[in-house]
Design an enzyme around this catalytic site. Structure first.
Site, short mmCIF file in Angstrom:
data_model
loop_
_atom_site.label_atom_id
_atom_site.label_comp_id
_atom_site.label_asym_id
_atom_site.label_seq_id
_atom_site.Cartn_x
_atom_site.Cartn_y
_atom_site.Cartn_z
N GLU A 186 40.78 33.14 37.38
CA GLU A 186 39.73 32.98 35.91
C GLU A 186 40.36 33.04 34.68
OE1 GLU A 186 36.83 35.91 36.07
OE2 GLU A 186 35.60 34.99 37.45
N GLU A 255 33.36 32.53 43.59
CA GLU A 255 32.79 33.73 43.47
C GLU A 255 31.25 33.55 43.18
OE1 GLU A 255 34.31 36.53 40.68
OE2 GLU A 255 36.12 36.30 41.56
#
Ligand SMILES: *[C@@H]1O[C@H](CO)[C@@H](O)[C@H](O)[C@H]1NC(C)=O
Ligand SMILES: *[C@@H]1O[C@H](CO)[C@@H](O)[C@H](O)[C@H]1NC(C)=O
Ligand SMILES: *[C@@H]1O[C@H](CO)[C@@H](O)[C@H](O)[C@H]1NC(C)=O
Ligand SMILES: CC(=O)N[C@H]1CO[C@H](CO)[C@@H](O)[C@@H]1O
Length: 653
Positions: A186, A255
């Site tokens: 991320e 995710e």
């Protein structure tokens, strides 16, 4: 003789080949194209779920993985947690709960694949994002940017993990289960804060990963500009609108949040399975072929592994398998049905791209059709009203916010808003205080609880190695996270004519970066305060009572999990950095630059009071507890009388 000699090597080779096949260790060629991961030349539709090995115990792993397999998963995803594997620089630990290779082999034994997210920054609501604290003290280091000391450490650890996996033959290219791996995590969410050096670092990380030659693809999640050949993937509650950064890469969701993590003081998270199922079906409807539940089993933040500030020890995540390893219904069962329905569509999904048509406002059909192979998804993305639509000449009723799955383009095998699976879950029972045995211990059919005992923790400095210094010191730099606790201790002498006094009263103000503060004046508690998950800052102020002569001021500061997310999270400090001020009507005394004595950790920690296997003489077993003593350790032992199997049976009721 010559003839036998020639035949032998051939026979040996044939035997070797047989052994390899028997052991299931056949090398697989994992690549990708614009539709999917391609394993041995065949595109695959895969369902993945996160299970983090250190958030459960090795004896739980086979059961968790079997439940994941029964729930229709193909892949188990885990992060790799640097801090537990290298607690001291250069000293690696892969034992017990940290035995990554054993975990990966357990997944392989169940016949599932592994997505290994090395990071090594992992976020994960894990203490310091998974970085070991010693990293912070390397001279000249700057985390997650174009910084040579950081890159050298990151490369060394990443290579160590890859070598460990290769050594155990665990990559698909070697016949193992690992089909995919992740570098960084991320970073695209925050890289703008690092400017051009951040971009250079990201490209370096991609190249470094590829150079490790694992034989399987690498991904970067939430990194829109991930360079080739890395696949950029999506994390979120919904990823149907996501597109990868190249027409040559598949649409992957690394995710999909099955729920959310719990913070101390926060609400227990809940995500309805109907919404989760809707998001999953929409993703496959819109061209996705790989999605991962974050989490499928969340588990527990054991030891001091919780991130922060204020991430709870439970990491249940409202996941399909609950914290204790029991299936959560109807979530687990309904998602299993969704996976079955999606798998029925696999031949069509891998054969072609979807074509979309609108069936009216907020109703969309996606059709995957090649020759006689056909699968369709009908979505009603209106959150309020049900719709009835006509598709291929037939009428279909679509509840609000739902997807119907038609593996033959005709018959609905599943609608995400309609739960057909069993809805009764397990039942948790509290210990009943009515079951007290004659010896005072507390008994239920399943459990026995010992008497409580207590141990006194002294207020203030008690250790010989305490350090005295002028001024206030930041906590993490001081403790290196060896303990959650740091004592700040000073004293003042009161003559009686000080301007900051008014009668016997004076105000003390303490400013702290967090996370928890306790204030003691002359050994007595004067007050306490704590920050929260959204802001750990503390600004405490209260009248205190001073006496003529010497007065002791002891401030106990505690961290509750080190930060794990955000740009420069590693530099977010903690502890009492000031100002600390005494004030009255006529003046103030700034104690910020006074002489302070520091003690890292509590005496009870040195005595390992938290370790049930160590019987310390400090423990007092008594019916009466000390009153008005501010710091006390309490202990009770819960003694299970059942084996874990019987326990499971009891829990299922
Ligand atoms: C792996 O598969 C790709 C295409 O799917 C192919 O181009 C490549 O040659 C294969 N590699 C090996 C070692 O078989
Ligand atoms: C304390 O405050 C009162 C007013 O509230 C004032 O009259 C008195 O002089 C003060 N005493 C000292 C020692 O400053
Ligand atoms: C910790 O110490 C380092 C090195 O002295 C310093 O650069 C940094 O600002 C300190 N961190 C905090 C949060 O005070
Ligand atoms: C952390 C984060 O980005 N959360 C977002 C995920 O997506 C949902 C739905 O789009 C948002 O509501 C969250 O804020």
């Amino acid at each position: 003789m010559a003839g036998t000699a020639r035949i032998l090597p051939a026979a040996a080779a044939a035997l070797l080949l047989l052994l390899c096949i028997a052991g299931g260790a056949r090398a697989a060629n994992v690549t990708y194209d614009h539709r999917a991961l391609v394993i041995d030349g065949v595109r695959r539709v895969l369902v993945s779920g996160s299970i983090h090995y250190p958030r459960s115990t090795p004896d739980m792993w086979p059961g968790l993985i079997q439940k994941a397999k029964d729930g229709g998963l193909d892949v188990i995803e885990t992060y790799v947690f640097w801090d537990i594997h290298e607690p001291v620089r250069g000293q690696y630990d892969f034992e017990g709960r940290k035995d990554l290779a054993a975990f990966v082999k357990t997944v392989a034994d169940a016949g599932l694949y592994v997505h290994l997210r090395i990071g090594p920054y992992v976020c994960a609501e894990w203490n310091y994002g998974g970085f070991p604290l010693w990293l912070h003290f390397i001279p000249g280091i700057k985390f997650r940017t174009d910084n040579e000391p950081f890159k050298a450490e990151m490369q060394r650890f990443t290579a160590k993990v890859v070598d460990t996996m290769k050594g155990a033959g665990l990559y698909a290219s070697q016949g193992g289960p690992i089909i995919l791996s992740q570098i960084e995590n991320e970073y695209g969410n925050i890289d703008s804060a690092y400017g051009a050096p951040g971009k250079a670092y990201m490209r370096w990380a991609a190249g470094m990963a590829v150079s490790l030659d694992t034989g399987v693809p690498w991904v970067m999640c939430q990194q829109a500009d991930a360079p080739d050949p890395l696949i950029n993937t999506c994390n979120g509650f919904y990823c149907d609108q996501f597109t990868p950064n190249s027409a040559a890469k598949p649409k992957m969701w690394t995710e999909n949040w099955s729920g959310w993590f719990l913070s101390f003081g926060g609400a227990v998270p809940y995500r309805p399975v109907e919404d989760l199922a809707f998001a999953v079906a929409r993703f496959y409807q819109r061209g996705g072929t790989f999605q991962n539940y974050y989490m499928y089993h969340g588990g527990t933040n054991l030891d001091r592994s919780s991130g922060g500030p204020f991430i709870a020890t439970s990491y249940d995540y409202d996941a399909p398998i609950d914290e204790y390893g029991l299936v959560r219904q109807p979530k687990w069962g309904h998602l299993r049905d969704v996976h079955k329905a999606i798998k029925l569509c696999e031949p069509a999904l891998i054969a072609t791209d979807p074509s979309y048509t609108s069936l009216g406002p907020n109703v969309e059909a996606a059709v995957y059709k090649v020759g006689s192979v056909c699968a369709a998804f009908l979505a009603n993305i209106d959150g309020q009203s049900d719709k009835t639509v006509t598709f291929n000449g037939k009428m279909y009723r679509l509840p609000a916010w739902s997807v119907s799955i038609l593996p033959d383009c005709k018959n609905v095998v599943l609608n995400t808003a309609q739960i057909n699976s069993q809805t009764t879950g397990s039942e948790m029972r509290y210990l009943e205080s009515s079951n007290v045995a004659s010896d005072g211990s507390f008994v239920t059919p399943e459990l026995a609880v010992s008497d409580w005992s207590y141990a006194i923790e002294p207020v203030g400095i008690t250790k010989d190695n305490a350090l005295t210094k002028a001024g206030l010191m930041e906590q993490i730099n001081t403790t290196a996270d060896a303990s959650d606790f740091l004592w700040y201790s000073t004293s003042i002498t009161v003559k009686g004519d000080e301007p900051y006094l008014n009668g016997s009263q004076s105000n003390l103000a303490v400013n702290s970066l967090g996370h928890v503060l306790q204030v003691y004046i002359n050994g007595k508690i004067a007050g306490s305060a704590q920050g929260s998950a959204s802001s750990s800052l503390i600004s405490w102020q209260k009248p205190i009572e001073l006496v003529p002569g010497k007065n002791k001021i002891d401030l106990l500061s505690a961290t509750v999990g080190l930060s794990n997310y955000g740009a420069f999270f590693d530099l977010v400090g903690a502890g009492i950095t000031g100002p600390v001020k005494l004030s009255g009507l006529n003046g103030a005394l700034d104690l910020s630059s006074a002489e302070w004595t520091y003690q890292i950790g509590l005496r009870g920690e040195d005595l390992h009071l938290y370790d049930p296997s160590e019987a310390s003489p400090e423990w007092v077993s008594a019916n009466a507890y000390p009153i008005n003593h501010p710091l006390i350790w309490y202990k009770v032992m819960i003694l299970s009388r059942l084996t874990s199997r019987e326990w499971g049976k009891v829990k299922h009721g």
